[in-house]
Design a protein around this motif. Structure first.
Motif, short mmCIF file in Angstrom:
data_model
loop_
_atom_site.label_atom_id
_atom_site.label_comp_id
_atom_site.label_asym_id
_atom_site.label_seq_id
_atom_site.Cartn_x
_atom_site.Cartn_y
_atom_site.Cartn_z
N ARG A 240 -4.36 20.13 0.37
CA ARG A 240 -3.47 18.98 0.48
C ARG A 240 -4.22 17.83 1.12
O ARG A 240 -5.00 18.03 2.06
CB ARG A 240 -2.25 19.34 1.31
N PHE A 241 -3.95 16.62 0.64
CA PHE A 241 -4.61 15.45 1.18
C PHE A 241 -3.80 14.21 0.87
O PHE A 241 -2.86 14.26 0.07
CB PHE A 241 -6.05 15.33 0.63
N GLU A 242 -4.14 13.12 1.51
CA GLU A 242 -3.46 11.85 1.27
C GLU A 242 -4.30 10.98 0.36
O GLU A 242 -5.53 11.03 0.40
CB GLU A 242 -3.25 11.08 2.59
N GLY A 243 -3.61 10.17 -0.43
CA GLY A 243 -4.28 9.16 -1.23
C GLY A 243 -3.61 7.82 -0.98
O GLY A 243 -2.39 7.75 -0.87
N TRP A 244 -4.41 6.78 -0.88
CA TRP A 244 -3.89 5.43 -0.63
C TRP A 244 -4.09 4.61 -1.90
O TRP A 244 -5.21 4.51 -2.41
CB TRP A 244 -4.62 4.79 0.54
N PHE A 245 -3.01 4.02 -2.39
CA PHE A 245 -3.03 3.29 -3.64
C PHE A 245 -2.27 1.98 -3.50
O PHE A 245 -1.36 1.87 -2.67
CB PHE A 245 -2.41 4.14 -4.76
N ALA A 246 -2.62 1.01 -4.33
CA ALA A 246 -1.93 -0.28 -4.30
C ALA A 246 -0.47 -0.12 -4.72
O ALA A 246 0.41 -0.83 -4.22
CB ALA A 246 -2.64 -1.27 -5.21
N SER A 247 -0.21 0.82 -5.62
CA SER A 247 1.15 1.06 -6.10
C SER A 247 1.19 2.44 -6.75
O SER A 247 0.15 3.06 -6.98
CB SER A 247 1.55 -0.01 -7.13
N VAL A 248 2.38 2.88 -7.10
CA VAL A 248 2.51 4.15 -7.81
C VAL A 248 1.87 4.03 -9.19
O VAL A 248 1.23 4.97 -9.68
CB VAL A 248 4.00 4.58 -7.91
N ASP A 249 2.01 2.86 -9.82
CA ASP A 249 1.37 2.63 -11.12
C ASP A 249 -0.15 2.74 -11.01
O ASP A 249 -0.82 3.27 -11.90
CB ASP A 249 1.75 1.26 -11.69
N ASP A 250 -0.71 2.22 -9.92
CA ASP A 250 -2.15 2.32 -9.68
C ASP A 250 -2.57 3.78 -9.57
O ASP A 250 -3.57 4.20 -10.14
CB ASP A 250 -2.52 1.55 -8.41
N PHE A 251 -1.78 4.58 -8.83
CA PHE A 251 -2.05 6.02 -8.72
C PHE A 251 -2.04 6.66 -10.10
O PHE A 251 -2.97 7.40 -10.46
CB PHE A 251 -1.02 6.69 -7.81
N MET B 19 0.85 -1.17 0.00
CA MET B 19 0.00 0.00 0.00
C MET B 19 0.90 1.24 0.00
O MET B 19 1.80 1.35 0.81
CB MET B 19 -0.90 -0.02 1.24
N LYS B 20 0.63 2.16 -0.90
CA LYS B 20 1.38 3.40 -0.99
C LYS B 20 0.49 4.54 -0.52
O LYS B 20 -0.64 4.69 -0.99
CB LYS B 20 1.83 3.68 -2.43
N VAL B 21 1.00 5.34 0.39
CA VAL B 21 0.30 6.53 0.86
C VAL B 21 1.02 7.72 0.24
O VAL B 21 2.20 7.93 0.49
CB VAL B 21 0.31 6.64 2.40
N LEU B 22 0.30 8.47 -0.60
CA LEU B 22 0.91 9.58 -1.32
C LEU B 22 0.32 10.90 -0.84
O LEU B 22 -0.88 11.00 -0.58
CB LEU B 22 0.68 9.43 -2.82
N ASP B 23 1.17 11.91 -0.76
CA ASP B 23 0.73 13.26 -0.44
C ASP B 23 0.35 13.93 -1.76
O ASP B 23 1.13 13.95 -2.71
CB ASP B 23 1.84 14.06 0.25
N LEU B 24 -0.87 14.47 -1.82
CA LEU B 24 -1.40 15.04 -3.05
C LEU B 24 -1.87 16.47 -2.81
O LEU B 24 -2.13 16.86 -1.66
CB LEU B 24 -2.57 14.18 -3.55
N GLN B 25 -2.02 17.22 -3.91
CA GLN B 25 -2.48 18.60 -3.81
C GLN B 25 -3.25 18.96 -5.07
O GLN B 25 -2.88 18.56 -6.17
CB GLN B 25 -1.30 19.55 -3.63
N CYS B 26 -4.32 19.76 -4.90
CA CYS B 26 -5.10 20.24 -6.04
C CYS B 26 -4.62 21.65 -6.40
O CYS B 26 -3.85 22.25 -5.66
CB CYS B 26 -6.60 20.22 -5.72
N PRO B 27 -5.08 22.20 -7.53
CA PRO B 27 -4.66 23.55 -7.92
C PRO B 27 -5.04 24.64 -6.92
O PRO B 27 -4.42 25.69 -6.89
CB PRO B 27 -5.38 23.77 -9.25
#
Length: 144
Positions: free
Chosen positions: A13-24, A1-9
């Motif tokens: 800021r928020f976190e996203g949880w993905f199976a992999s970077v490729d999934d993101f 599980m990958k937890v990524l820090d994300l941001q909109c324009p």
């Protein structure tokens, strides 16, 4: 599980949880990743430090301003979801329905809806308590 820090324009800021970077990357390309505050689908990945489990660490580090902002946004979203869950949406009939409830012409209940600034001011002048609630675009659809 990958937890990524994300941001909109808009800078949310928020976190996203993905199976992999490729999934993101796959979800991002299909516009399935969206900001929970405003619903924007143009999301960028922020640099993030690895999460380390340092057992025996004696002092808990203080939250950064980014972490504090993220915690505040998460709390605000929980509060808004709770308000939406515990109120009846009367749409653009808000002012009319608020008056009916106030004057005992309709059953007392918690309502929400849309009112112009003039209607809201008129309700306040009549002694009817109202409160504006800015609802993020992501929550305007059905609650999940």
């Amino acid at each position: 599980m990958k937890v990524l820090d994300l941001q909109c324009p808009d800078g949310h800021r928020f976190e996203g949880w993905f199976a992999s970077v490729d999934d993101f990357e796959s979800q991002l390309s299909r516009k399935l990743v969206e900001c929970p505050m405003c619903g924007a689908t143009h999301v960028t990945r922020l640099p993030s430090a690895p999460r380390l489990n340092l057992s025996g660490a004696s002092e808990t580090p203080k939250a950064s301003s980014h972490e504090q902002a993220a915690q505040w946004q998460a709390h605000a979203m929980r509060v808004i979801r709770e308000v939406l869950d515990k109120t009846e949406n009367v749409g653009d009939r808000f002012a009319e329905e608020a008056r009916r409830i106030h004057y005992n012409e309709a059953p007392s209940r918690n309502i929400r809806g849309i009112a112009s600034a003039e209607d809201a001011q008129a309700l306040v002048e009549e002694g009817i308590d109202v409160m504006p609630l800015p609802v993020p675009a992501a929550l305007k659809g059905p609650l999940q």
